[in-house]
Design a protein around this motif. Structure first.
Motif, PDB file in Angstrom:
ATOM      1  N   SER A 141       9.143  -0.561 -14.716  1.00 44.92           N
ATOM      2  CA  SER A 141       8.116   0.926 -14.859  1.00 44.92           C
ATOM      3  C   SER A 141       8.734   2.152 -14.782  1.00 44.92           C
ATOM      4  CB  SER A 141       6.954   0.583 -14.117  1.00 44.92           C
ATOM      5  OG  SER A 141       6.992   0.874 -13.054  1.00 44.92           O
TER       6      SER A 141
ATOM      7  N   GLU B  71      -0.161   6.661 -12.427  1.00 46.07           N
ATOM      8  CA  GLU B  71       0.242   5.306 -11.936  1.00 46.07           C
ATOM      9  C   GLU B  71       1.414   5.475 -10.814  1.00 46.07           C
ATOM     10  OE1 GLU B  71      -0.316   5.860 -14.836  1.00 46.07           O
ATOM     11  OE2 GLU B  71       0.904   4.605 -16.163  1.00 46.07           O
ATOM     12  N   ASP B  72       2.106   6.586 -10.833  1.00 44.41           N
ATOM     13  CA  ASP B  72       3.222   6.522  -9.977  1.00 44.41           C
ATOM     14  C   ASP B  72       2.666   7.242  -8.637  1.00 44.41           C
ATOM     15  OD1 ASP B  72       5.175   8.084 -12.664  1.00 44.41           O
ATOM     16  OD2 ASP B  72       5.340   5.964 -11.652  1.00 44.41           O
TER      17      ASP B  72
END
Length: 120
Positions: A62, A88-89
């Motif tokens: 990802s 989402e990091d």
């Protein structure tokens, strides 16, 4: 005693960049692989990227194409350049180093973590 100290985390908007650093200090005879891991709230710690002493790199799928891991062997310092950050990091990012210490023990050390938050 060996210490790994991360820095460079913070709050950024989606699409922006950050660079994390991890400085290793203390009684270090030799540094081998170094890497970054992250842990999001309610989730297990996961691999992000690693780099060997010779410069070979590996990335979690990802982050491929967005994150770049590098190291300065003369300074015993590890870096993670993060671009195009996504919500989402968001996680606590931990530095890991496999090394031989001054007592001739080969083992893994971890930093205390640095928080990265990606939000608008």
């Amino acid at each position: 005693q060996v210490q790994l100290v991360e820095s460079g985390g913070g709050l950024v908007q989606p699409g922006r960049s950050l660079r994390l650093s991890c400085a290793a200090s203390g009684s270090i005879f030799r540094l081998y692989d170094m890497g970054w891991y992250r842990q999001a709230p309610g989730k297990q710690r996961e691999f992000v990227a690693s780099i060997s002493s010779g410069g070979s790199t590996h990335y979690e799928d990802s982050v491929k194409g967005r994150f770049t891991i590098s190291r300065d062997n003369a300074k015993n310092t590890l870096y993670l350049r993060m671009r195009s950050l996504k919500p989402e990091d968001t996680a606590v990012y931990y530095c890991n180093a496999n090394l031989v210490d001054g007592q001739d023990r080969r083992t893994d050390y971890w930093g205390q973590g640095t928080q990265v938050a990606v939000s608008s």
